[in-house]
Scaffold this active site. Structure first.
Site, mmCIF file in Angstrom:
data_model
loop_
_atom_site.group_PDB
_atom_site.id
_atom_site.type_symbol
_atom_site.label_atom_id
_atom_site.label_comp_id
_atom_site.label_asym_id
_atom_site.label_seq_id
_atom_site.Cartn_x
_atom_site.Cartn_y
_atom_site.Cartn_z
ATOM 1 N N TRP A 13 3.704 -39.445 49.066
ATOM 2 C CA TRP A 13 2.927 -38.322 48.535
ATOM 3 C C TRP A 13 1.450 -38.503 48.864
ATOM 4 C CZ3 TRP A 13 -1.207 -37.978 45.220
ATOM 5 C CH2 TRP A 13 -1.517 -36.707 44.743
ATOM 6 N N HIS A 14 0.999 -39.786 48.794
ATOM 7 C CA HIS A 14 -0.426 -40.027 49.015
ATOM 8 C C HIS A 14 -0.844 -39.807 50.459
ATOM 9 C CE1 HIS A 14 -0.235 -41.863 45.019
ATOM 10 N NE2 HIS A 14 -1.519 -41.594 44.978
ATOM 11 N N GLY A 15 0.042 -40.031 51.397
ATOM 12 C CA GLY A 15 -0.385 -39.803 52.770
ATOM 13 C C GLY A 15 0.693 -40.138 53.774
ATOM 14 N N PHE A 52 -5.433 -35.974 49.936
ATOM 15 C CA PHE A 52 -4.008 -35.887 49.631
ATOM 16 C C PHE A 52 -3.660 -34.453 49.262
ATOM 17 C CE2 PHE A 52 -5.226 -40.257 48.017
ATOM 18 C CZ PHE A 52 -5.071 -40.815 49.255
#
Lengths: 359, 465
Positions: free
Chosen positions: B322-324, B465
């Site tokens: 999700w973060h990257g 993000f």
């Protein structure tokens, strides 16, 4: 009641300030209206653009020699048969036609691609593209060059991919012809807001107080300016920030150099087809490139030495690196008069050599 | 526009004053929606088309889910999820996926060249798609009525304080507040403004100052001393906390001024006594999202120990992704998941029952673990992260230069971190009720932020993000 009036006043005030700081026309009007005015005038600093940005007037080390020495170049008197088109920037604003060898006709056009030119076929039409190193990558890596080169012939040819992501300026409201996203959004709005809200002569003590605190307590400059390692120069932060495309220290891979060279070749072919006898490129090194070379990404020599580059180059970098003279103002992004004169010597030597001019 | 910009300050003043001048909620919703569009378009205008597209799909999906029965409900839910996850897949993960295919083919000696997407990641994409998905899931679960007012629904997704970096809200909390007329309340304004000022302090005085050290150490891994690298890693822990929680403070404060309460995103995470405890205090809105919409539907801890462990790993893998779109985030997530599984049993004793020294040691060790895991989060790639960690443990000399030109700046950084930790531990929440104190606090914070703030227009870390 008073609260109501005050809240309406601040709503209107806020909207007007946002609009004025977005609109290019409004900013131009405000800038003219404030020029040379008394206390509400824009802060004027005579010690250099970087001193001005960092409010470090009080640090004598960054002030230019007083009074500044002016260029004393003698006019060239030899044969003259060159029509020179100088596609330059603020570095070459002070340059005059008489400064060049063999030039009988001189046209200074900032970013020639947006303007028009009529070549005199009886003369040698030379185009000299002078560009500051910090703009070189963003300009020649693709998008900006494609936008500005209006000729359709160049658009048919393949111009290589772009590294920095710049969204195209889409036309949003087709009902309102002429309205684009740039009508409502300006990437420099924060700088404009600072200018409109705070950048007045009367508010300077506040900025200078912060600059003094940073300088004396934390030993650094404010905002977008950094002090060189030897404490003698100011640099624009973007020219030393390793992550910035304007930087002298951002690592560059060979693919990026290849794309830049290919784009220069496309541009070269375009101008040759337009009728120019020759096209020269001269990249003016960032102050940091010369004053603080450790870690330099070697953008300029890598471009100049590229074997398949068709455009001729006028190499200021090598001479600037070798000389012991100080060629840049301590508190400015630009070269000083010695730097400019040295560059003119390099250009003239090249013209004399290439066109067999007699002095 | 970033919160730490002049544009935001003027924008916030205009929108808030105008909001309270309007005497009906319909007008206020329209005002906030238009303001939110302007806010979002100030980054890259074109990307509002992506956001608008998902809003339209989710709005109609919500209505159709509510109207339909059984299988059709699921169909419309899946349609909505595909639209949202599809946007994420295309704009966030496509290039990552293609890059890995290229690497795989190259490994087998067969170079392949598939086209890459040449555009920047739309700001806050992961935040608003997750918030939009929570709406359709809640409607599907019959815990939220489908919103008929399109403008109100669009505002739920686009409400500017939390649009680009959360908190990731739930419709039950925000939608009723957006639709209800809430009168001007001076106490809320004071609380909101005080919280915003605290957020600005954390961002411009602490986070952006520590960024100088972090950029220096992460950019000079091989010529910095182990001590400098360790300091850089510790400072990054505080930088990311002050950056992200500072953003959340400004977001919650800006909403509070308008009498709207958003969910808390941070609960002093660096005082956690275990990694699992850390995840109940760090980015709470995301952790609870994964708990409610992934972990529990997968069976949570109801299907045996091994299944629980697998579920934990799935959640942390997804959280990392999700973060990257980078393996560094995947590894960061998996390592957190692994530590949660391995250390849960050992740290499950209630902290109140331990003696204070033991408790402090658990806190310190948790902080150090989290700090080392942040190295993966911050580094460009796994190799760089590994090199950074190796150089710390090499215990070698080298340059101790931290990016500060003066020791005063180092002492000042430590002082402001200490002030921040003290205030959040011992003076949590809104402690300024008296008007005189509020004015003094405001004046003091404005002066501190101005004189000691680092104004380099640094974006918030979580915007990417």
């Amino acid at each position: 009641m008073l609260k109501k009036i005050a809240s309406y006043f601040f709503i209107v005030f806020g909207l007007v300030v946002l609009w004025a700081s977005t609109s290019r026309e409004a900013m131009a009007f405000i800038s003219n209206a404030r020029d040379n005015k008394f206390w509400w005038g824009t802060y004027q600093c005579l010690h250099g653009d970087l001193v001005s940005m960092s409010y470090l007037d009080f640090v004598k080390a960054f002030n230019p020699p007083n009074p500044p020495r002016h260029a004393k170049r003698t006019a060239y008197t030899g044969t003259k048969n060159i029509a020179l088109y100088l596609d330059g920037d603020s570095y070459t604003w002070p340059v005059r036609d008489t400064n060049f060898a063999g030039v009988s006709e001189y046209h200074f056009i900032e970013r020639i691609h947006g303007g028009s030119y009529h070549l005199d076929s009886s003369k040698k039409n030379i185009l000299l593209i002078e560009i500051s190193e910090r703009y070189f990558y963003s300009y020649f890596s693709g998008q900006q060059m494609i936008n500005e080169v209006l000729d359709t012939t160049i658009k048919k040819k393949s111009v290589s991919g772009i590294f920095p992501v710049t969204a195209p300026n889409l036309l949003y409201a087709s009902l309102f012809t002429g309205l684009t996203t740039t009508t409502f959004f300006n990437k420099y709005i924060n700088q404009n807001l600072q200018g409109n809200l705070f950048n007045y002569n009367f508010s300077m003590p506040m900025f200078e107080a912060k600059a003094a605190l940073n300088y004396y307590v934390f030993n650094r400059a404010s905002g977008d300016v950094v002090i060189s390692d030897d404490r003698k120069f100011l640099f624009l932060k973007e020219t030393v920030d390793k992550n910035d495309i304007h930087s002298s220290y951002r690592p560059l891979n060979n693919d990026e150099i290849t794309i830049l060279v290919n784009n220069l070749n496309v541009l070269y072919d375009h101008y040759k087809a337009e009728g120019f006898s020759e096209v020269y490129l001269s990249i003016i090194p960032n102050s940091a490139t010369i004053q603080q070379p450790e870690g330099y990404n070697k953008l300029i020599p890598r471009i100049q030495d590229a074997p398949n580059l068709r455009m001729k180059t006028i190499d200021a970098y090598t001479t600037f690196r070798k000389t012991r003279q100080v060629l840049y103002w301590p508190g400015d992004t630009h070269w000083n008069y010695d730097g400019m004169e040295l560059w003119l010597d390099i250009v003239n030597d090249r013209f004399i050599n290439d066109y067999a001019l007699h002095q | 526009m970033t919160f730490n910009s002049l544009q935001f300050l003027v924008f916030f003043m205009v929108v808030t004053l105008w909001y309270f001048r309007l005497k009906n909620q319909k007008g206020r919703i329209w005002l906030l929606l238009i303001a939110s569009c302007y806010f979002y378009m100030s980054f890259i205008p074109e990307y509002i088309l992506i956001l608008g597209g998902t809003i339209i799909v989710d709005y109609f999906a919500g209505l159709l889910i509510e109207k339909s029965e059984a299988g059709k409900r699921k169909f419309w839910l899946i349609t909505s999820l595909i639209a949202n996850i599809g946007a994420l897949a295309v704009f966030k993960y496509y290039n990552f996926f293609i890059d890995n295919i290229h690497t795989g083919f190259l490994f087998f000696g067969k170079p392949l060249s598939l086209p890459l997407l040449k555009m920047a990641l739309p700001i806050g994409l992961s935040f608003h798609t997750f918030q939009a998905m929570s709406y359709t899931i809640e409607v599907y679960r019959r815990k939220q009525a489908a919103e008929r007012n399109f403008v109100a629904y669009a505002l739920y997704v686009m409400f500017y304080p939390q649009l680009v970096a959360g908190p990731i809200e739930r419709p039950q909390n925000v939608l009723p507040q957006l639709k209800e007329f809430r009168p001007y309340n001076w106490d809320n304004v004071k609380e909101g403004l005080a919280r915003m000022l605290w957020g600005f302090f954390k961002k411009v005085v602490i986070a952006d100052r520590l960024a100088m050290v972090v950029e220096r150490t992460y950019g000079h891994v091989h010529d910095s001393s182990s001590l400098a690298l360790f300091t850089g890693a510790v400072f990054y822990s505080f930088q990311i906390y002050c950056d992200f929680s500072g953003y959340s403070d400004i977001a919650l404060g800006a909403a509070k001024v308008m009498n709207i309460r958003l969910m808390e995103n941070f609960k002093q995470p660096y005082l956690s006594h275990s990694i699992s405890n850390f995840w109940t205090r760090w980015h709470v809105s995301l952790s609870s999202w994964f708990r409610d919409y992934v972990y529990i539907p997968l069976g949570g801890n109801r299907k045996g120990e091994w299944r629980r462990k697998l579920n934990v790993m799935i959640v942390f893998l997804l959280s990392g992704l999700w973060h990257g779109a980078n393996w560094t985030f995947v590894v960061w997530g998996l390592l957190h998941g692994l530590l949660v599984i391995l250390l849960t049993r050992k740290t499950q004793q209630e902290p109140e029952r331990r003696n204070k020294l033991i408790n402090a040691l658990w806190m310190l060790s948790t902080f150090i673990l989290v700090t080392f895991l942040w190295i993966f989060f911050r580094s460009e790639n796994i190799g760089a992260a590994w090199a950074y960690i190796k150089e710390i443990f090499a215990l070698r000399g080298g340059s101790n230069y931290l990016g500060f030109n003066s020791r005063n700046e180092l002492y000042f950084s430590i002082l402001v971190i200490a002030i921040m930790l003290y205030r959040e531990k011992f003076l949590p929440g809104h402690f300024i009720t008296n008007n005189i104190r509020f004015y003094c606090f405001t004046a003091m914070m404005v002066l501190i932020c101005y004189f000691f703030g680092v104004f380099a227009e640094n974006q918030f870390i979580y915007f990417q993000f």
